[in-house]
Design a protein around this motif. Structure first.
Motif, PDB file in Angstrom:
ATOM      1  N   MET A 171      28.444  17.525  31.474  1.00  0.00           N
ATOM      2  CA  MET A 171      26.716  17.805  31.885  1.00  0.00           C
ATOM      3  C   MET A 171      26.599  18.362  33.199  1.00  0.00           C
ATOM      4  O   MET A 171      27.407  17.713  34.103  1.00  0.00           O
ATOM      5  CB  MET A 171      25.881  16.532  31.714  1.00  0.00           C
ATOM      6  N   GLN A 172      25.972  19.323  33.470  1.00  0.00           N
ATOM      7  CA  GLN A 172      25.863  19.940  34.743  1.00  0.00           C
ATOM      8  C   GLN A 172      24.903  19.056  35.827  1.00  0.00           C
ATOM      9  O   GLN A 172      23.892  18.582  35.353  1.00  0.00           O
ATOM     10  CB  GLN A 172      25.269  21.273  34.801  1.00  0.00           C
ATOM     11  N   THR A 173      25.414  18.975  37.017  1.00  0.00           N
ATOM     12  CA  THR A 173      24.244  18.485  37.951  1.00  0.00           C
ATOM     13  C   THR A 173      23.489  19.755  38.401  1.00  0.00           C
ATOM     14  O   THR A 173      23.535  20.885  37.925  1.00  0.00           O
ATOM     15  CB  THR A 173      25.117  18.084  39.278  1.00  0.00           C
ATOM     16  N   LEU A 174      22.156  19.099  38.952  1.00  0.00           N
ATOM     17  CA  LEU A 174      21.229  19.959  39.425  1.00  0.00           C
ATOM     18  C   LEU A 174      21.580  21.068  40.316  1.00  0.00           C
ATOM     19  O   LEU A 174      21.452  22.272  40.315  1.00  0.00           O
ATOM     20  CB  LEU A 174      19.812  19.247  39.880  1.00  0.00           C
ATOM     21  N   ALA A 175      22.747  20.711  41.068  1.00  0.00           N
ATOM     22  CA  ALA A 175      23.417  21.731  42.142  1.00  0.00           C
ATOM     23  C   ALA A 175      24.204  22.643  41.589  1.00  0.00           C
ATOM     24  O   ALA A 175      24.088  23.725  41.907  1.00  0.00           O
ATOM     25  CB  ALA A 175      24.092  20.848  43.266  1.00  0.00           C
ATOM     26  N   GLN A 176      24.902  22.154  40.398  1.00  0.00           N
ATOM     27  CA  GLN A 176      25.678  23.130  39.755  1.00  0.00           C
ATOM     28  C   GLN A 176      24.712  24.147  38.955  1.00  0.00           C
ATOM     29  O   GLN A 176      25.174  25.333  39.104  1.00  0.00           O
ATOM     30  CB  GLN A 176      26.681  22.245  38.755  1.00  0.00           C
ATOM     31  N   ARG A 177      23.762  23.745  38.374  1.00  0.00           N
ATOM     32  CA  ARG A 177      22.907  24.569  37.829  1.00  0.00           C
ATOM     33  C   ARG A 177      22.330  25.605  38.611  1.00  0.00           C
ATOM     34  O   ARG A 177      22.189  26.687  38.157  1.00  0.00           O
ATOM     35  CB  ARG A 177      21.744  23.908  36.938  1.00  0.00           C
ATOM     36  N   ALA A 178      21.793  25.100  39.746  1.00  0.00           N
ATOM     37  CA  ALA A 178      21.203  25.984  40.698  1.00  0.00           C
ATOM     38  C   ALA A 178      22.271  27.151  41.100  1.00  0.00           C
ATOM     39  O   ALA A 178      21.999  28.214  41.265  1.00  0.00           O
ATOM     40  CB  ALA A 178      20.600  25.314  41.918  1.00  0.00           C
ATOM     41  N   TYR A 179      23.641  26.762  41.440  1.00  0.00           N
ATOM     42  CA  TYR A 179      24.775  27.668  41.670  1.00  0.00           C
ATOM     43  C   TYR A 179      25.041  28.468  40.698  1.00  0.00           C
ATOM     44  O   TYR A 179      24.995  29.646  40.646  1.00  0.00           O
ATOM     45  CB  TYR A 179      25.962  26.702  41.979  1.00  0.00           C
ATOM     46  N   LEU A 180      25.068  28.103  39.343  1.00  0.00           N
ATOM     47  CA  LEU A 180      25.374  29.144  38.215  1.00  0.00           C
ATOM     48  C   LEU A 180      24.226  29.904  37.883  1.00  0.00           C
ATOM     49  O   LEU A 180      24.487  31.158  37.412  1.00  0.00           O
ATOM     50  CB  LEU A 180      25.741  27.857  36.975  1.00  0.00           C
ATOM     51  N   ASP A 181      22.944  29.685  38.200  1.00  0.00           N
ATOM     52  CA  ASP A 181      21.825  30.437  37.857  1.00  0.00           C
ATOM     53  C   ASP A 181      21.568  31.588  39.012  1.00  0.00           C
ATOM     54  O   ASP A 181      20.901  32.464  39.006  1.00  0.00           O
ATOM     55  CB  ASP A 181      20.416  29.438  37.975  1.00  0.00           C
ATOM     56  N   SER A 182      22.333  31.228  40.045  1.00  0.00           N
ATOM     57  CA  SER A 182      22.247  32.071  41.356  1.00  0.00           C
ATOM     58  C   SER A 182      22.845  33.405  41.293  1.00  0.00           C
ATOM     59  O   SER A 182      24.011  33.532  40.462  1.00  0.00           O
ATOM     60  CB  SER A 182      22.557  31.474  42.534  1.00  0.00           C
TER      61      SER A 182
END
Length: 74
Positions: free
Chosen positions: A1-12
Motif C-alpha cells: 500500500m502506498q503512502t500519501l507522499a509516495q502517491r504524490a511522488y508517483l502522480d508528479s
C-alpha cells in the motif's frame, strides 16, 4: 500500500514543480500533512525529489510543515 507522499511522488511529472495537496484527502489533517512532507524530504535525501518551497507554522509541539512544493528529479 502506498503512502500519501509516495502517491504524490508517483502522480508528479519529472521536472515539474508540484504542491503537496491539502484538500480532499487525509492531508487536510495538519499532522498527516507534516508527516507526508517529512517523507518527501527523506525522498530528497535519497535524490528522488528536490524541495522547491517549504513553509512552517508554529504548533504546540514545535512547528509543522503546512506547505511544501517539490520537483520530481527521478
Amino acid at each position: 500500500m502506498q503512502t500519501l507522499a509516495q502517491r504524490a511522488y508517483l502522480d508528479s511529472e519529472l521536472g515539474v514543480p508540484n504542491e503537496l495537496p491539502h484538500a480532499g484527502s487525509a492531508l487536510e489533517n495538519p499532522f498527516v500533512f507534516d508527516a507526508s512532507a517529512h517523507e518527501l524530504k527523506e525522498m530528497e535525501r535519497r535524490g528522488l525529489v528536490r524541495i522547491v518551497d517549504e513553509h512552517r507554522t508554529p504548533a504546540a509541539t514545535g512547528s509543522l510543515i503546512d506547505r511544501l512544493r517539490f520537483m520530481r528529479v527521478q
